[in-house]
Design a protein around this motif. Structure first.
Motif, PDB file in Angstrom:
ATOM      1  N   SER A  54       0.829  -1.207   0.000  1.00  0.00           N
ATOM      2  CA  SER A  54       0.000   0.000   0.000  1.00  0.00           C
ATOM      3  C   SER A  54       0.865   1.258   0.000  1.00  0.00           C
ATOM      4  N   SER A  55       1.958   1.220   0.730  1.00  0.00           N
ATOM      5  CA  SER A  55       2.879   2.365   0.752  1.00  0.00           C
ATOM      6  C   SER A  55       3.422   2.663  -0.636  1.00  0.00           C
ATOM      7  N   GLU A  56       3.785   1.612  -1.369  1.00  0.00           N
ATOM      8  CA  GLU A  56       4.291   1.799  -2.736  1.00  0.00           C
ATOM      9  C   GLU A  56       3.219   2.426  -3.619  1.00  0.00           C
ATOM     10  N   LYS A  57       1.996   1.932  -3.511  1.00  0.00           N
ATOM     11  CA  LYS A  57       0.903   2.479  -4.322  1.00  0.00           C
ATOM     12  C   LYS A  57       0.652   3.951  -3.980  1.00  0.00           C
ATOM     13  N   ASP A  58       0.675   4.260  -2.683  1.00  0.00           N
ATOM     14  CA  ASP A  58       0.493   5.656  -2.275  1.00  0.00           C
ATOM     15  C   ASP A  58       1.642   6.522  -2.778  1.00  0.00           C
ATOM     16  N   THR A  59       2.840   5.961  -2.815  1.00  0.00           N
ATOM     17  CA  THR A  59       3.996   6.694  -3.336  1.00  0.00           C
ATOM     18  C   THR A  59       3.767   7.054  -4.798  1.00  0.00           C
ATOM     19  N   HIS A  60       3.200   6.135  -5.577  1.00  0.00           N
ATOM     20  CA  HIS A  60       2.916   6.421  -6.989  1.00  0.00           C
ATOM     21  C   HIS A  60       1.973   7.619  -7.106  1.00  0.00           C
ATOM     22  N   SER A  61       0.931   7.636  -6.289  1.00  0.00           N
ATOM     23  CA  SER A  61      -0.033   8.743  -6.337  1.00  0.00           C
ATOM     24  C   SER A  61       0.622  10.054  -5.909  1.00  0.00           C
ATOM     25  N   TRP A  62       1.470   9.974  -4.883  1.00  0.00           N
ATOM     26  CA  TRP A  62       2.129  11.184  -4.407  1.00  0.00           C
ATOM     27  C   TRP A  62       3.082  11.741  -5.456  1.00  0.00           C
ATOM     28  N   ILE A  63       3.813  10.864  -6.158  1.00  0.00           N
ATOM     29  CA  ILE A  63       4.695  11.321  -7.234  1.00  0.00           C
ATOM     30  C   ILE A  63       3.862  12.023  -8.312  1.00  0.00           C
ATOM     31  N   CYS A  64       2.700  11.482  -8.622  1.00  0.00           N
ATOM     32  CA  CYS A  64       1.806  12.134  -9.595  1.00  0.00           C
ATOM     33  C   CYS A  64       1.449  13.545  -9.135  1.00  0.00           C
ATOM     34  N   SER A  65       1.174  13.705  -7.853  1.00  0.00           N
ATOM     35  CA  SER A  65       0.812  15.036  -7.359  1.00  0.00           C
ATOM     36  C   SER A  65       1.987  16.002  -7.497  1.00  0.00           C
ATOM     37  N   LEU A  66       3.202  15.520  -7.275  1.00  0.00           N
ATOM     38  CA  LEU A  66       4.373  16.374  -7.463  1.00  0.00           C
ATOM     39  C   LEU A  66       4.522  16.773  -8.934  1.00  0.00           C
ATOM     40  N   LEU A  67       4.316  15.827  -9.817  1.00  0.00           N
ATOM     41  CA  LEU A  67       4.444  16.104 -11.248  1.00  0.00           C
ATOM     42  C   LEU A  67       3.367  17.055 -11.746  1.00  0.00           C
ATOM     43  N   ASP A  68       2.222  17.034 -11.081  1.00  0.00           N
ATOM     44  CA  ASP A  68       1.120  17.924 -11.456  1.00  0.00           C
ATOM     45  C   ASP A  68       1.196  19.271 -10.734  1.00  0.00           C
ATOM     46  N   ASP A  69       2.338  19.530 -10.097  1.00  0.00           N
ATOM     47  CA  ASP A  69       2.531  20.773  -9.327  1.00  0.00           C
ATOM     48  C   ASP A  69       1.508  20.920  -8.206  1.00  0.00           C
ATOM     49  N   ARG A  70       1.071  19.819  -7.671  1.00  0.00           N
ATOM     50  CA  ARG A  70       0.166  19.830  -6.515  1.00  0.00           C
ATOM     51  C   ARG A  70       0.937  19.246  -5.339  1.00  0.00           C
ATOM     52  N   ASP A  71       2.013  19.886  -4.996  1.00  0.00           N
ATOM     53  CA  ASP A  71       2.924  19.401  -3.963  1.00  0.00           C
ATOM     54  C   ASP A  71       2.163  19.265  -2.649  1.00  0.00           C
ATOM     55  N   CYS A  72       1.307  18.261  -2.611  1.00  0.00           N
ATOM     56  CA  CYS A  72       0.401  18.089  -1.477  1.00  0.00           C
ATOM     57  C   CYS A  72       1.106  17.399  -0.306  1.00  0.00           C
ATOM     58  N   LEU A  73       0.427  17.403   0.790  1.00  0.00           N
ATOM     59  CA  LEU A  73       0.903  16.659   1.937  1.00  0.00           C
ATOM     60  C   LEU A  73       0.797  15.177   1.625  1.00  0.00           C
ATOM     61  N   PHE A  74       1.558  14.387   2.341  1.00  0.00           N
ATOM     62  CA  PHE A  74       1.451  12.940   2.160  1.00  0.00           C
ATOM     63  C   PHE A  74       0.038  12.514   2.518  1.00  0.00           C
ATOM     64  N   GLU A  75      -0.594  11.835   1.610  1.00  0.00           N
ATOM     65  CA  GLU A  75      -1.930  11.316   1.859  1.00  0.00           C
ATOM     66  C   GLU A  75      -1.876   9.802   1.770  1.00  0.00           C
ATOM     67  N   PHE A  76      -1.072   9.230   2.663  1.00  0.00           N
ATOM     68  CA  PHE A  76      -0.887   7.791   2.637  1.00  0.00           C
ATOM     69  C   PHE A  76      -1.946   7.126   3.507  1.00  0.00           C
ATOM     70  N   HIS A  77      -2.433   5.997   3.039  1.00  0.00           N
ATOM     71  CA  HIS A  77      -3.530   5.289   3.705  1.00  0.00           C
ATOM     72  C   HIS A  77      -3.147   3.850   4.028  1.00  0.00           C
ATOM     73  N   GLU A  78      -1.853   3.589   4.129  1.00  0.00           N
ATOM     74  CA  GLU A  78      -1.390   2.208   4.208  1.00  0.00           C
ATOM     75  C   GLU A  78      -1.673   1.507   5.527  1.00  0.00           C
ATOM     76  N   ASN A  79      -2.259   2.174   6.491  1.00  0.00           N
ATOM     77  CA  ASN A  79      -2.532   1.518   7.765  1.00  0.00           C
ATOM     78  C   ASN A  79      -4.006   1.208   8.005  1.00  0.00           C
ATOM     79  N   ARG A  80      -4.834   1.419   7.023  1.00  0.00           N
ATOM     80  CA  ARG A  80      -6.259   1.087   7.178  1.00  0.00           C
ATOM     81  C   ARG A  80      -6.419  -0.432   7.111  1.00  0.00           C
ATOM     82  N   ASN A  81      -7.020  -0.993   8.151  1.00  0.00           N
ATOM     83  CA  ASN A  81      -7.199  -2.452   8.185  1.00  0.00           C
ATOM     84  C   ASN A  81      -8.007  -2.951   6.995  1.00  0.00           C
ATOM     85  N   SER A  82      -9.025  -2.192   6.597  1.00  0.00           N
ATOM     86  CA  SER A  82      -9.843  -2.635   5.459  1.00  0.00           C
ATOM     87  C   SER A  82      -9.009  -2.719   4.178  1.00  0.00           C
ATOM     88  N   LEU A  83      -8.072  -1.801   4.013  1.00  0.00           N
ATOM     89  CA  LEU A  83      -7.198  -1.823   2.841  1.00  0.00           C
ATOM     90  C   LEU A  83      -6.220  -2.989   2.929  1.00  0.00           C
TER      91      LEU A  83
END
Length: 113
Positions: free
Chosen positions: A11-40
């Motif tokens: 899940s961390s790797e997948k979230d990293t992919h999304s975060w890299i996309c946000s950097l490339l789109d100039d949306r230098d957002c906060l980390f929005e990682f969800h890798e600790n949700r039990n349902s996920l």
């Protein structure tokens, strides 16, 4: 357990992919990682129910991260703040992985007779 740790890393790797996309789109957002949700984590384990399957999926997602980095837009380097932020984050992932490798070792040690 080991499966949950591996699912967390996937899940961390997948979230990293999304975060890299946000950097490339100039949306230098906060980390929005969800890798600790039990349902996920449980969903990842449901799709890859074996430890070997989870390891294979983790390796595939990690390889995808490396491929993504190899295919970054050439002009991304010009965005110094985002470029540096990405580099610092990626360097820190070594510690993240090592912490979880140590966690897996402890789980194994605690289950040995």
């Amino acid at each position: 357990n080991i499966k949950q740790v591996l699912a967390h890393l996937i899940s961390s790797e997948k979230d990293t992919h999304s975060w890299i996309c946000s950097l490339l789109d100039d949306r230098d957002c906060l980390f929005e990682f969800h890798e600790n949700r039990n349902s996920l984590l449980n969903s990842i384990i449901a799709v890859c129910p074996t430890i070997n399957g989870l390891i294979k999926d983790l390796k595939r997602n990690t390889a995808e991260t490396v491929a993504y980095l190899n295919n970054l837009d050439e002009n991304f380097v010009d965005h110094k703040r985002s470029y540096n932020r990405l580099g610092e984050f990626l360097l820190s992932t070594t510690f993240h992985y090592q912490d979880h490798i140590d966690q897996i070792k402890k789980i194994i040690e605690n289950h040995l007779p």
